[in-house]
Design a protein around this motif. Structure first.
Motif, PDB file in Angstrom:
ATOM      1  N   GLY A 331    -119.166  82.916 -41.184  1.00  0.00           N
ATOM      2  CA  GLY A 331    -120.070  84.044 -41.409  1.00  0.00           C
ATOM      3  C   GLY A 331    -120.672  84.015 -42.799  1.00  0.00           C
ATOM      4  N   SER A 332    -119.850  83.708 -43.817  1.00  0.00           N
ATOM      5  CA  SER A 332    -120.360  83.660 -45.189  1.00  0.00           C
ATOM      6  C   SER A 332    -121.261  82.436 -45.392  1.00  0.00           C
ATOM      7  CB  SER A 332    -119.197  83.650 -46.187  1.00  0.00           C
ATOM      8  OG  SER A 332    -118.417  82.481 -46.042  1.00  0.00           O
ATOM      9  N   VAL A 333    -120.920  81.316 -44.731  1.00  0.00           N
ATOM     10  CA  VAL A 333    -121.754  80.113 -44.829  1.00  0.00           C
ATOM     11  C   VAL A 333    -123.119  80.363 -44.190  1.00  0.00           C
ATOM     12  CG1 VAL A 333    -122.004  77.712 -44.055  1.00  0.00           C
ATOM     13  CG2 VAL A 333    -119.813  78.516 -44.957  1.00  0.00           C
ATOM     14  N   ILE A 334    -123.106  81.009 -43.036  1.00  0.00           N
ATOM     15  CA  ILE A 334    -124.359  81.314 -42.325  1.00  0.00           C
ATOM     16  C   ILE A 334    -125.246  82.232 -43.169  1.00  0.00           C
ATOM     17  CG2 ILE A 334    -125.241  82.674 -40.374  1.00  0.00           C
ATOM     18  CD1 ILE A 334    -122.960  81.396 -38.713  1.00  0.00           C
ATOM     19  N   LYS A 335    -124.603  83.137 -43.897  1.00  0.00           N
ATOM     20  CA  LYS A 335    -125.366  84.025 -44.783  1.00  0.00           C
ATOM     21  C   LYS A 335    -126.073  83.213 -45.864  1.00  0.00           C
ATOM     22  CE  LYS A 335    -124.876  88.191 -47.621  1.00  0.00           C
ATOM     23  NZ  LYS A 335    -123.914  89.194 -48.155  1.00  0.00           N
ATOM     24  N   GLU A 336    -125.370  82.230 -46.426  1.00  0.00           N
ATOM     25  CA  GLU A 336    -125.971  81.370 -47.451  1.00  0.00           C
ATOM     26  C   GLU A 336    -127.087  80.497 -46.877  1.00  0.00           C
ATOM     27  OE1 GLU A 336    -123.774  79.501 -50.730  1.00  0.00           O
ATOM     28  OE2 GLU A 336    -121.967  80.170 -49.706  1.00  0.00           O
ATOM     29  N   LEU A 337    -126.916  80.075 -45.642  1.00  0.00           N
ATOM     30  CA  LEU A 337    -127.936  79.239 -45.004  1.00  0.00           C
ATOM     31  C   LEU A 337    -129.222  80.017 -44.722  1.00  0.00           C
ATOM     32  CD1 LEU A 337    -125.744  77.273 -42.415  1.00  0.00           C
ATOM     33  CD2 LEU A 337    -126.920  76.291 -44.392  1.00  0.00           C
ATOM     34  N   GLY A 338    -129.117  81.357 -44.668  1.00  0.00           N
ATOM     35  CA  GLY A 338    -130.288  82.180 -44.407  1.00  0.00           C
ATOM     36  C   GLY A 338    -130.646  82.288 -42.948  1.00  0.00           C
ATOM     37  N   THR A 339    -129.632  82.157 -42.071  1.00  0.00           N
ATOM     38  CA  THR A 339    -129.879  82.233 -40.625  1.00  0.00           C
ATOM     39  C   THR A 339    -130.551  83.549 -40.241  1.00  0.00           C
ATOM     40  OG1 THR A 339    -127.943  80.846 -40.235  1.00  0.00           O
ATOM     41  CG2 THR A 339    -128.782  82.087 -38.362  1.00  0.00           C
TER      42      THR A 339
END
Length: 461
Positions: A331-339
């Motif tokens: 979830g935190s990685v996806i936030k950084e990716l800008g999904t």
């Protein structure tokens, strides 16, 4: 980074597809997280690996995550203690003697359904209680655990969103009131939220669909292949006399009642402002204390046996907790990716007004499916949907309902959703098997909801 375009969506979708194909959600999540970190850190493997490890440890800095993890571990202890004391067998024996209609395949699923509808305080507690109570009856009557998991999952988040006198309602009300304060929309927040219930089509259809599936024993897709779990009595095998059903009922009553009390306490007198993660954590601690006094004080278990069962129950939950932690990390990685930013961006442009409710539903669903969180989706999509609806003069409760429905649907079918994971856990069902068997039913409900949003768009455009 704002977003990486289609790549920001492909990485979470890779995890979901890999989990379904390999049936190993842990490895799939780890691979997806590593790929995400690799992209974020410009394809430096060492930096990506260090970021993954640091991110995993850093999760525990978030209080709500730590409390959720402790909740999951201690729930395993509660289930093990109830089983070890003979409460499960006692409950089955009681229902077999007193409630003949419940001691049947249809009755065992109806029991889970009713519990799921009645307990609308918190989605995790809803799924947990429904699964724990109905699982032994389902095993006894030859009902697959996949079908039980489907019932538990379909009456947790959908019910919590339809009866919003809980933390779900607090979040949604807060998002609506924020839009009112910003003068994006006009009206009373509470009235708008209540009116939006009629337009929460996915949740409404799902709750009705589950009942139809139970009453007519409808099995479609992979659910046809789901096999019942072998039934083995639990508890004290040397004691032929069944234990009291209260050994199971009273701890679950304490668990359920402690949630609103804790919400009231953590909300300083306002149950809608209470902390959900803190409340469920307090609830399991209070339940374990009650079980000790009840079981050990009443000589149903010895002090040593209590702690043996406690540790065994915690141990049983470690695989589930690992999946939860990895789901939080992605979830935190996806936030950084800008999904989420990318998915919101595709909503912009010249869109016919009558298509907006249906498109909002599907974009919210894709966001929730890719990120595994309905609450995060609500927070992202609600301001966008309300602003779009206001600019096209669409009925505000319709737009609110479309966001909620989309968030629930995506969360419902996503293998990285904590609600999906907890439903699998509560039912004792393989996680990926639950995702696969539930998917066709969810797609039917989503298809019907899409048609209704299209029709309502034509009506209100």
């Amino acid at each position: 980074m704002d977003n990486l375009g289609i790549l920001s969506v492909l990485i979470p979708l890779f995890i979901i597809v890999a989990a379904i194909i390999t049936q190993d959600v842990v490895v799939s999540l780890l691979l997806g997280i590593f790929l995400g970190e690799l992209v974020i850190h410009h394809f430096h493997p060492m930096e990506a690996t260090i970021a993954l490890l640091d991110g995993f440890v850093g999760l525990f800095a978030e209080g709500w995550i730590t409390k959720t993890i402790l909740f999951a571990l201690l729930v395993g202890a509660i289930i093990k203690l109830i089983t070890r004391a003979g409460g499960v067998n006692g409950f089955i024996a009681y229902l077999s003697n007193k409630e003949k209609n419940l001691d049947s395949p249809k009755g065992s699923l109806l029991l889970a359904y009713v519990l799921g509808v009645v307990i609308f305080i918190e989605s995790s507690i809803t799924a947990l209680v429904a699964g724990t109570v109905a699982k032994p009856l389902c095993d006894k009557n030859g009902v697959s655990r996949e079908k039980l998991a489907f019932v538990c999952d379909s009456t947790s988040a959908p019910i919590c969103s339809l009866i919003p006198f809980n933390a779900w309602g607090a979040l949604l009300l807060g998002l609506i009131v924020t839009a009112i304060d910003a003068e994006v929309i006009a009206g009373d927040g509470v009235a708008l939220l209540i009116e939006s219930i009629l337009f929460n089509f996915y949740s409404l259809i799902t709750v009705i669909l589950v009942l139809v599936v139970i009453l007519w024993d409808i099995n479609i897709g992979p659910m046809k292949e789901a096999k019942p779990h072998p039934f083995t009595p639990h508890g004290d095998h040397h004691n032929s006399k069944p234990k009291s059903p209260l050994l199971m009922i009273l701890p679950l009553v304490v668990l359920i009642l402690m949630v609103p009390l804790s919400l009231y306490y953590t909300g300083n007198g306002d149950i809608l402002k209470g902390s959900g993660s803190t409340s469920v954590f307090y609830a399991v601690i209070a339940t374990l204390a009650f079980i000790y006094l009840y079981y050990v004080g009443g000589r149903h278990l010895k002090h040593k046996a209590y702690f043996e069962a406690l540790y065994e129950g915690i141990s049983d939950m470690i695989p589930i907790v690992l999946i939860l932690l990895l789901a939080f990390l992605i979830g935190s990685v996806i936030k950084e990716l800008g999904t989420a930013n990318y998915l919101a961006h595709i909503m912009e442009g010249n869109i016919p007004p009558f298509l907006l409710p249906m498109l909002v539903f599907w974009v919210a669903a894709l966001t929730s499916f890719s990120t595994g969180t309905s609450w995060g989706t609500f927070s992202i999509m609600m301001p966008i949907a309300l602003a779009l609806g206001a600019s096209f003069d669409l009925y505000t409760p319709l737009m609110i309902g479309a966001v909620i429905s989309g968030g629930i649907f995506g969360d419902h079918v996503s293998p990285i959703s904590d609600t999906t994971i907890i439903s699998s856990m509560a039912s004792g069902c393989d996680h990926i098997a639950h995702v696969r068997t539930q998917m066709p039913y969810a797609l039917i409900a989503a298809g019907l909801a899409s048609v209704l949003y299209l029709v309502m768009g034509l009506v209100y455009a």
